[in-house]
Design an enzyme around this catalytic site. Structure first.
Site, PDB file in Angstrom:
ATOM      1  N   CYS A   1      13.265  25.026   3.790  1.00  0.00           N
ATOM      2  CA  CYS A   1      12.304  25.698   2.905  1.00  0.00           C
ATOM      3  C   CYS A   1      11.476  24.652   2.148  1.00  0.00           C
ATOM      4  O   CYS A   1      11.638  23.455   2.340  1.00  0.00           O
ATOM      5  CB  CYS A   1      13.036  26.580   1.890  1.00  0.00           C
ATOM      6  SG  CYS A   1      14.244  27.700   2.595  1.00  0.00           S
ATOM      7  N   MET A   2      10.608  25.103   1.273  1.00  0.00           N
ATOM      8  CA  MET A   2       9.750  24.171   0.541  1.00  0.00           C
ATOM      9  C   MET A   2      10.575  23.245  -0.359  1.00  0.00           C
ATOM     10  O   MET A   2      10.305  22.041  -0.429  1.00  0.00           O
ATOM     11  CB  MET A   2       8.734  24.945  -0.305  1.00  0.00           C
ATOM     12  CG  MET A   2       7.697  24.038  -0.941  1.00  0.00           C
ATOM     13  SD  MET A   2       6.516  24.898  -1.985  1.00  0.00           S
ATOM     14  CE  MET A   2       5.511  25.748  -0.810  1.00  0.00           C
ATOM     15  N   ASP A   3      11.591  23.801  -1.026  1.00  0.00           N
ATOM     16  CA  ASP A   3      12.337  23.011  -2.020  1.00  0.00           C
ATOM     17  C   ASP A   3      13.836  23.009  -1.811  1.00  0.00           C
ATOM     18  O   ASP A   3      14.558  22.399  -2.600  1.00  0.00           O
ATOM     19  CB  ASP A   3      12.078  23.580  -3.430  1.00  0.00           C
ATOM     20  CG  ASP A   3      10.657  24.052  -3.592  1.00  0.00           C
ATOM     21  OD1 ASP A   3       9.770  23.185  -3.644  1.00  0.00           O
ATOM     22  OD2 ASP A   3      10.431  25.277  -3.613  1.00  0.00           O
TER      23      ASP A   3
ATOM     24  N   HIS B   1      -6.478  -7.570  13.086  1.00  0.00           N
ATOM     25  CA  HIS B   1      -5.258  -6.752  13.071  1.00  0.00           C
ATOM     26  C   HIS B   1      -4.931  -6.372  14.511  1.00  0.00           C
ATOM     27  O   HIS B   1      -5.814  -5.969  15.259  1.00  0.00           O
ATOM     28  CB  HIS B   1      -5.513  -5.503  12.216  1.00  0.00           C
ATOM     29  CG  HIS B   1      -4.279  -4.705  11.900  1.00  0.00           C
ATOM     30  ND1 HIS B   1      -3.153  -5.274  11.337  1.00  0.00           N
ATOM     31  CD2 HIS B   1      -3.986  -3.390  12.068  1.00  0.00           C
ATOM     32  CE1 HIS B   1      -2.231  -4.323  11.166  1.00  0.00           C
ATOM     33  NE2 HIS B   1      -2.714  -3.184  11.604  1.00  0.00           N
TER      34      HIS B   1
ATOM     35  N   ARG C   1       0.511 -10.974   6.488  1.00  0.00           N
ATOM     36  CA  ARG C   1       0.487  -9.711   5.747  1.00  0.00           C
ATOM     37  C   ARG C   1       1.780  -8.983   6.097  1.00  0.00           C
ATOM     38  O   ARG C   1       1.874  -8.309   7.108  1.00  0.00           O
ATOM     39  CB  ARG C   1      -0.740  -8.877   6.164  1.00  0.00           C
ATOM     40  CG  ARG C   1      -2.061  -9.648   6.058  1.00  0.00           C
ATOM     41  CD  ARG C   1      -3.252  -8.760   6.402  1.00  0.00           C
ATOM     42  NE  ARG C   1      -3.210  -8.182   7.729  1.00  0.00           N
ATOM     43  CZ  ARG C   1      -3.778  -8.705   8.817  1.00  0.00           C
ATOM     44  NH1 ARG C   1      -4.446  -9.845   8.736  1.00  0.00           N
ATOM     45  NH2 ARG C   1      -3.677  -8.083   9.982  1.00  0.00           N
TER      46      ARG C   1
ATOM     47  N   LYS D   1       0.842  -1.204   0.000  1.00  0.00           N
ATOM     48  CA  LYS D   1       0.000   0.000   0.000  1.00  0.00           C
ATOM     49  C   LYS D   1       0.877   1.255   0.000  1.00  0.00           C
ATOM     50  O   LYS D   1       2.073   1.182   0.313  1.00  0.00           O
ATOM     51  CB  LYS D   1      -0.922  -0.017   1.220  1.00  0.00           C
ATOM     52  CG  LYS D   1      -0.198  -0.056   2.562  1.00  0.00           C
ATOM     53  CD  LYS D   1      -1.180  -0.426   3.689  1.00  0.00           C
ATOM     54  CE  LYS D   1      -0.466  -0.433   5.040  1.00  0.00           C
ATOM     55  NZ  LYS D   1      -1.318  -1.002   6.095  1.00  0.00           N
TER      56      LYS D   1
ATOM     57  N   ARG E   1     -10.711  -0.240  14.814  1.00  0.00           N
ATOM     58  CA  ARG E   1     -10.668   0.463  13.529  1.00  0.00           C
ATOM     59  C   ARG E   1     -11.819  -0.004  12.642  1.00  0.00           C
ATOM     60  O   ARG E   1     -12.804   0.694  12.495  1.00  0.00           O
ATOM     61  CB  ARG E   1      -9.299   0.237  12.869  1.00  0.00           C
ATOM     62  CG  ARG E   1      -9.016   1.162  11.719  1.00  0.00           C
ATOM     63  CD  ARG E   1      -7.552   1.193  11.328  1.00  0.00           C
ATOM     64  NE  ARG E   1      -7.044  -0.077  10.810  1.00  0.00           N
ATOM     65  CZ  ARG E   1      -5.793  -0.255  10.391  1.00  0.00           C
ATOM     66  NH1 ARG E   1      -4.929   0.738  10.438  1.00  0.00           N
ATOM     67  NH2 ARG E   1      -5.390  -1.434   9.940  1.00  0.00           N
TER      68      ARG E   1
ATOM     69  N   TYR F   1      14.526  31.547   6.076  1.00  0.00           N
ATOM     70  CA  TYR F   1      13.383  32.307   6.597  1.00  0.00           C
ATOM     71  C   TYR F   1      13.506  32.522   8.101  1.00  0.00           C
ATOM     72  O   TYR F   1      13.817  31.594   8.840  1.00  0.00           O
ATOM     73  CB  TYR F   1      12.087  31.555   6.307  1.00  0.00           C
ATOM     74  CG  TYR F   1      11.749  31.485   4.839  1.00  0.00           C
ATOM     75  CD1 TYR F   1      11.490  32.639   4.110  1.00  0.00           C
ATOM     76  CD2 TYR F   1      11.687  30.257   4.184  1.00  0.00           C
ATOM     77  CE1 TYR F   1      11.180  32.562   2.752  1.00  0.00           C
ATOM     78  CE2 TYR F   1      11.369  30.183   2.839  1.00  0.00           C
ATOM     79  CZ  TYR F   1      11.117  31.344   2.133  1.00  0.00           C
ATOM     80  OH  TYR F   1      10.813  31.278   0.810  1.00  0.00           O
TER      81      TYR F   1
HETATM   82  C1  LIG Z   1      -0.691  -1.880   6.876  1.00  0.00           C
HETATM   83  C2  LIG Z   1      -1.261  -3.163   7.369  1.00  0.00           C
HETATM   84  C3  LIG Z   1      -0.436  -4.291   7.507  1.00  0.00           C
HETATM   85  C4  LIG Z   1       1.071  -4.227   7.365  1.00  0.00           C
HETATM   86  O1  LIG Z   1       1.592  -3.725   8.566  1.00  0.00           O
HETATM   87  P1  LIG Z   1       3.177  -3.676   8.807  1.00  0.00           P
HETATM   88  O2  LIG Z   1       3.307  -3.176  10.193  1.00  0.00           O
HETATM   89  O3  LIG Z   1       3.713  -2.698   7.815  1.00  0.00           O
HETATM   90  O4  LIG Z   1       3.697  -5.043   8.598  1.00  0.00           O
HETATM   91  C5  LIG Z   1      -1.042  -5.495   7.825  1.00  0.00           C
HETATM   92  N1  LIG Z   1      -2.375  -5.578   8.025  1.00  0.00           N
HETATM   93  C6  LIG Z   1      -3.190  -4.505   7.931  1.00  0.00           C
HETATM   94  C7  LIG Z   1      -4.652  -4.685   8.165  1.00  0.00           C
HETATM   95  C8  LIG Z   1      -2.653  -3.265   7.614  1.00  0.00           C
HETATM   96  O5  LIG Z   1      -3.463  -2.201   7.535  1.00  0.00           O
END
Ligand SMILES: *Cc1c(COP(=O)(O)O)cnc(C)c1O
Length: 377
Positions: free
Chosen positions: A315-317, A171, A224, A40, A140, A269
């Site tokens: 700064c920004m850049d 999770h 995951r 992601k 969540r 700045y």
């Molecule tokens: C982002 C996420 C993960 C991965 O988590 P890490 O800490 O980067 O391994 C796994 N499961 C869910 C539901 C997540 O949102």
């Protein structure tokens, strides 16, 4: 997806490091456990497609993303493995997901009821694969009540033309902490929720990186695997890695302007830095619009293996650093990574910014070009 190519500031991604991090975890897992690479947020800033391809080569059997759009980018790039969207997708997009064989997370029965109507309007679609989220304490998304979960599982069972009940997951909120009290409560809650199902789906999964690194004894047949792919310790510094993770990302720039200033001269700045004597100041073409936060003022960068402080406001850049002496324009600067015997880690940057390395990594903007070192494995 980068949007810049022609600047001396760049992120370098070591694809071999990514390969090793995934491969080592895969080797530790039981043979029948799937590893879904969490890619992601543009693979935590490392670049979605290159990372997905290396992970696949290293043994990833599927992918997790946050949004349907991210999943579609993978499908458009001929990634055919299973893809799970971890967030809630608008029910209006159910048919698109089904048509592209993308698995969605579902956290309430009403979503499925509405999706049934929509899916039935499009004949010829394959069943939409769904993973039911259980909220065992993350607070969540997900089912918290056994009755609602059971009713939803039964709904899925009676709607097999529309849905494939592919997975159930939870999770953890504290898998990266030393104290396991809350973690164990979540495990117990999830086990109790799974136990009420008349039939288990194909995948039962609980493990993010922290869980897969430090809690290997859980009932689950898919992990995951996220932040550890990129060589970052999910706990920061709280827990030590069971095998060495190799950071994949370095951030480099170069001196584009060098000048001497004199006592009383200000920098940037607000003129928060005023020279007390003659000083050599170098300017770098990176700033907070690149994700290099304004609060990094006062932190150091590496030049010729030596630490040089960022002086004045970022700064920004652009930003300025204090040099030990006059250095040529074009001198390489390391903001994250190794230079000589010294190294600035993503963790060090995060500590300085009072945040976590996840936020630094995915905050590095697309306008910083990504350069990829090859993976020979
Ligand atoms: C982002 C996420 C993960 C991965 O988590 P890490 O800490 O980067 O391994 C796994 N499961 C869910 C539901 C997540 O949102």
């Amino acid at each position: 997806m980068q949007t810049s190519y022609l600047r001396p500031t760049y992120v370098e991604i070591d694809q071999e490091a990514i390969y090793q991090n995934v491969h080592q975890e895969k080797e530790r897992l039981p043979k029948d456990t799937a590893l879904f690479a969490v890619v992601k947020a543009d693979a935590y800033g490392h670049g979605l497609l290159p990372v997905a391809r290396v992970c696949r080569k290293a043994g990833a059997t599927g992918f997790c993303v946050a949004t349907l759009d991210e999943a579609l980018v993978l499908r458009d790039a001929q990634i055919v493995e299973p893809i799970l969207v971890l967030g809630i997708t608008s029910v209006q997009e159910a048919a698109i997901a089904a048509s592209q064989n993308i698995s969605l997370t579902v956290a309430d029965e009403q979503w499925l009821v509405t999706a049934t109507e929509l899916l039935d309007q499009t004949p010829g679609l394959p069943p939409l694969a769904v993973h039911l989220a259980v909220d065992s304490g993350m607070g969540r998304i997900g089912f918290t009540e056994p009755d609602a979960l059971l009713a939803t599982a039964e709904f899925l069972q009676s709607h097999q033309a529309e849905f494939d009940f592919e997975g159930i997951f939870t999770h953890f909120a504290t898998a990266d902490q030393v104290d396991e009290t809350y973690f164990k409560q979540q495990v117990a809650k999830f086990k109790a929720m799974v136990a009420i199902l008349p039939e288990r789906p194909h995948y039962v999964h609980v493990a993010n990186s922290a869980t897969s690194l430090w809690h290997t004894d859980l009932v689950s047949n898919l992990i995951r695997f996220g932040v550890a792919i990129y060589g970052l310790n999910p706990s920061g510094t709280a827990l030590s890695e069971p095998y060495p993770l190799k950071p994949a990302l370095s951030l480099y720039s170069e001196l584009v302007y060098v000048k001497q200033i004199h006592a009383g001269d200000g920098v940037s700045y607000g003129a928060t830095h005023i020279a007390k004597q003659d000083e050599w100041i170098g300017t770098l073409p990176i700033g907070y619009a690149d994700g290099w936060l304004r609060r990094m003022s006062g932190m150091s960068v590496l030049i010729n293996g030596q630490r040089c402080q960022i002086v004045g406001r970022v700064c920004m850049d652009q930003m300025m650093v204090l040099l030990p002496k006059e250095l040529p324009v074009g001198t390489k600067v390391t903001l994250i990574g190794k230079d000589g015997d010294d190294e600035i880690t993503m963790q060090e940057v995060a500590d300085y910014a009072h945040t976590i390395h996840y936020e630094i990594a995915c905050g590095l903007k697309n306008r910083i070009p990504r350069h990829y070192l090859p993976c020979r494995a």
